[in-house]
Design an enzyme around this catalytic site. Sequence first.
Site: not given
Ligand code: AHR
Length: 507
Positions: A47, A92, A192-193, A263, A311, A357
């Site tokens: 990213e 993001n 995304n999200e 996450y 992710e 990432q």
């Molecule tokens: O990977 C970091 C961020 O985490 C990404 O930009 C987003 O998609 C997620 O919230």
Amino acid sequence: MKKIATIIILLFSFTLIHAQNLKARIKIDIERKIGAIDTLIYGNFTEHLGRCIYGGIYDPKSSQANEDGFRKDVIDAANNLGVSIIRYPGGNFASGYHWEDGIGQKANRPKRKDLAWGAIETNEVGTDEFMKFISKSKAQPYICVNLGTGTIEEARNWVEYCNAPAGLYYSDLRVKNGHPAPYNIKYWGLGNEMDGPWQMGHKNAEDYSKFALEAAKLMKWSDDKIKLIASGSSNYGADWISWNRTILTELRNQIDYISLHHYVGNSDSSHKKFMTATLFTDKVIKITEGLINEVRSRYKTDRPIYIAFDEYNVWYRSWVEKQLEEHYNLQDALVIAEFLNCFIRNAQIVKMANMAQLVNVIAPMMVTNDKLWTQTIYFPLQLFGKNCFGESVSAFVDGDTYDVGDQKGIPYLDVSTAYNGSKDELIINVVNRSEDKTVETNIQNQFGMLADKANVAEVNSKSIYDENNEKEQKVKTVSKQITLKGNEFTYSFQPHSFTQIIIKIKK
Ligand code: AHR
């Protein structure tokens, strides 16, 4: 007399140590297939964020840079990890990105403030540069379009720029920019999200679905060979199940995957609790698989829809002020092995996964000046990405468990198993969640005969808090060979370890 006393003490301590060992049993039958392991589950993500693109994969001033300014050491380390697909440009960031800013003469590219992370985006790296990076790696590209501040036309133009043969406005622009052959990028994310209020252009499920449906139609009419990934749940505080149900219902005729994000962290500093973090990942996958089945049967459609877990990672220490430069310890590496175990155990539905990432930003590798060093989480990723292929097969696991908080009966061992028919190999992946106890495990094979040798690779270190850095690599993989006799053997999984055992099977 003294001698007898010493023997008694020794015997006593041996019994005591032995009694402290935990026990488990793993029964494997390679005929009980769960699903083919898609190599795309060993994907990653780059990213425009912190030092991931600029100063990570791209750094023309580094002695590691190739002719295009991309770091050779990063490309090599990604290839050594077995990275199969790379998502780009966010995250993001994607929700505010206008891809035409990043093509053509670099001197003419605009500088803009990225509202996702607050940095100034120079647009020095754009689509054509990313594809140069991809051409040097063994991975394939996956582009996430802007459905936040972008338009459906912009999304479809991007597909034309990348995939159409010369002769159209955007494909001719690509040719003019020095790239006559279409890139034929197969995987495209529909935003995304979009379920997160933190997202630029966040929408409710109905509005997102309507918008994404129109984008999907136009993108597929531009290239009907592309595969589309809808933006599924990332926001688990809200009503994530109905988000996934709505978008699956509305987009069912266009999408090939629904994306999930998760996450995890250890803010409570509880090893026992942290080791259960991916139980929720498993739940999200199972519920989403149920929703896919519900929608497919309600609308009587045979079109498969899979999960792209695009992710995932441990992330709880370093936020924007530290540019998300998380330093990982052994605990985190075990959690990454659990994520991968979870994807393997759900191989029938999880057909893509992308660690977030690749470099510097919540990443398995870090670069400083002209050097690259590997974080703890690099090692389990590598063992899976290099060795765990074929079919996921089900394993019966029984053994000692523990309780933590409201969670009861957590098995000390977290296990996944696979059979790679092309090499006649059985692959057993085991995390021992215990901080201080060995798990003495009886492993039984139920179909075919185990060879008399097995390769064992273990990721471990003295303490769960051990980290790697530029100078020292405390956490790494140590390999050995063991001798077996017959179809059953005992293996002692060391405290706080991830172990991968590979054995040939004679049928
Ligand atoms: O990977 C970091 C961020 O985490 C990404 O930009 C987003 O998609 C997620 O919230």
